[in-house]
Motif scaffolding. Structure first.
Motif, PDB file in Angstrom:
ATOM      1  N   LEU A  55       0.828  -1.204   0.000  1.00 32.81           N
ATOM      2  CA  LEU A  55       0.000   0.000   0.000  1.00 32.81           C
ATOM      3  C   LEU A  55       0.862   1.253   0.000  1.00 32.81           C
ATOM      4  CD1 LEU A  55      -2.801   1.244   0.110  1.00 32.81           C
ATOM      5  CD2 LEU A  55      -2.753   0.998   2.607  1.00 32.81           C
ATOM      6  N   SER A  56       1.956   1.234   0.754  1.00 26.86           N
ATOM      7  CA  SER A  56       2.866   2.380   0.774  1.00 26.86           C
ATOM      8  C   SER A  56       3.439   2.644  -0.614  1.00 26.86           C
ATOM      9  CB  SER A  56       4.008   2.135   1.767  1.00 26.86           C
ATOM     10  OG  SER A  56       3.531   2.085   3.089  1.00 26.86           O
ATOM     11  N   GLU A  57       3.814   1.572  -1.304  1.00 26.56           N
ATOM     12  CA  GLU A  57       4.341   1.723  -2.660  1.00 26.56           C
ATOM     13  C   GLU A  57       3.302   2.311  -3.598  1.00 26.56           C
ATOM     14  OE1 GLU A  57       5.572  -2.205  -3.609  1.00 26.56           O
ATOM     15  OE2 GLU A  57       7.304  -2.175  -2.235  1.00 26.56           O
ATOM     16  N   TYR A  58       2.048   1.891  -3.433  1.00 27.16           N
ATOM     17  CA  TYR A  58       0.963   2.443  -4.253  1.00 27.16           C
ATOM     18  C   TYR A  58       0.802   3.929  -3.988  1.00 27.16           C
ATOM     19  CZ  TYR A  58      -3.811   3.627  -5.578  1.00 27.16           C
ATOM     20  OH  TYR A  58      -4.918   4.246  -6.099  1.00 27.16           O
ATOM     21  N   PHE A  59       0.817   4.329  -2.721  1.00 28.67           N
ATOM     22  CA  PHE A  59       0.669   5.741  -2.393  1.00 28.67           C
ATOM     23  C   PHE A  59       1.796   6.571  -3.002  1.00 28.67           C
ATOM     24  CE2 PHE A  59      -1.932   4.732   1.649  1.00 28.67           C
ATOM     25  CZ  PHE A  59      -3.116   4.907   0.957  1.00 28.67           C
ATOM     26  N   VAL A  60       3.004   6.040  -2.996  1.00 27.17           N
ATOM     27  CA  VAL A  60       4.134   6.752  -3.613  1.00 27.17           C
ATOM     28  C   VAL A  60       3.889   6.935  -5.107  1.00 27.17           C
ATOM     29  CG1 VAL A  60       6.578   6.582  -4.223  1.00 27.17           C
ATOM     30  CG2 VAL A  60       5.824   6.047  -1.886  1.00 27.17           C
ATOM     31  N   ARG A  61       3.379   5.875  -5.753  1.00 25.90           N
ATOM     32  CA  ARG A  61       3.132   5.945  -7.194  1.00 25.90           C
ATOM     33  C   ARG A  61       2.101   7.010  -7.549  1.00 25.90           C
ATOM     34  NH1 ARG A  61       3.060   0.266  -6.918  1.00 25.90           N
ATOM     35  NH2 ARG A  61       0.786   0.233  -7.244  1.00 25.90           N
ATOM     36  N   ILE A 117       2.991  10.959  -0.917  1.00 28.51           N
ATOM     37  CA  ILE A 117       4.228  10.606  -0.227  1.00 28.51           C
ATOM     38  C   ILE A 117       4.139  10.852   1.273  1.00 28.51           C
ATOM     39  CG2 ILE A 117       5.666  10.977  -2.258  1.00 28.51           C
ATOM     40  CD1 ILE A 117       6.375  13.723  -1.149  1.00 28.51           C
ATOM     41  N   ASP A 118       3.076  11.545   1.718  1.00 27.38           N
ATOM     42  CA  ASP A 118       2.928  11.828   3.148  1.00 27.38           C
ATOM     43  C   ASP A 118       2.114  10.758   3.867  1.00 27.38           C
ATOM     44  OD1 ASP A 118       0.620  12.475   1.765  1.00 27.38           O
ATOM     45  OD2 ASP A 118       0.063  14.095   3.142  1.00 27.38           O
TER      46      ASP A 118
END
Length: 252
Positions: free
Chosen positions: A231-237, A241-242
């Motif tokens: 999920l963190s990787e998806y948010f970065v994409r 980023i926060d």
């Protein structure tokens, strides 16, 4: 300690007359008895929000309710309108009919301790929310919290693992419908807890889970961490980023 059925866990608010679900054969970790746990709260911050209602119960291997207790608390703070819109409990009702929060927190914690001490796994949908909020309520009210609840079964984590690529939301309502589990009165602590337990049983039966509850508990720790990383990787994409995604499970 005797067998769990030799000594009643609670002496009031039993659910013996609740209608039995459609027959199923629960496998492995959900073969029963199976504890269920849910909270309805003043909000979604596990550190600052408060318990409004709570439910702890026990299902048998068919998903029938064989013991249960529900609490209504006076959280000691105003219940936001947004929270009332979800679970239906107003500040006025909680103050008039709810019991002191410290008593509710102590009794819910003790009930869960009894289940774990009896070797009964406890199902909680999105377990880190309920167990973490209960922990911080315990600290707030001088109740020793359950620091490492185990074994816990989280249908959200297990469903995401065994049916990873299924599209759509993973709310309890949606997942219950997917597994043909009836959920009447969503966001009622009792209804949600019981439905979550039956969803866990349905998942175990569908995927023929053949491991112990303790083994499943251990596996969920790594599954939850991997799901949080994804999920963190998806948010970065997508540029968020926060976003802060905590993969700790079953308590934070």
């Amino acid at each position: 300690m005797g067998a769990w059925h030799d000594t009643p866990l609670w002496d009031d608010d039993t659910w013996g007359d609740a209608p039995a679900p459609a027959p199923l054969t629960a496998a492995g970790p959900c073969a029963g008895p199976l504890g269920v746990f849910d909270l309805e709260t003043t909000g979604v911050d596990v550190r600052s929000d408060r318990i409004v209602t709570a439910h702890v119960g026990v299902l048998d291997a068919s998903g029938a309710v064989i013991d249960a207790r529900t609490w209504l608390a006076d959280p000691g703070v105003a219940i936001p309108a947004g929270a009332t819109a979800v679970h239906g409990i107003t500040t006025e009702r909680a103050r008039a009919d709810g019991r002191p929060a410290a008593e509710v927190v102590a009794e819910v914690t003790a009930s869960l301790r009894d289940l774990f001490a009896a070797g009964i796994p406890v199902v909680a949908y999105n377990a880190p929310f309920d167990f973490s909020l209960l922990k911080y309520e315990g600290l707030r009210h001088g109740v020793t919290p359950i620091e490492a609840p185990s074994p816990v079964i989280d249908p959200l984590v297990v469903d995401k693992t065994y049916d990873r690529y299924r599209r759509g939301k993973r709310t309890l309502e949606v997942v219950a419908a997917h597994y043909a589990v009836m959920l009447e009165g969503a966001h009622d602590a009792a209804a949600d807890a019981i439905a979550a337990g039956r969803v866990a049983q349905a998942i175990a039966a569908r995927f023929d889970l053949d491991i112990s509850a303790d083994e499943l508990h251990t596996q969920q720790i790594s599954w939850a961490r991997a799901q949080a990383e994804s999920l963190s990787e998806y948010f970065v994409r997508i540029g968020r980023i926060d976003a802060d995604v905590d993969g700790s499970w079953p308590i934070r």
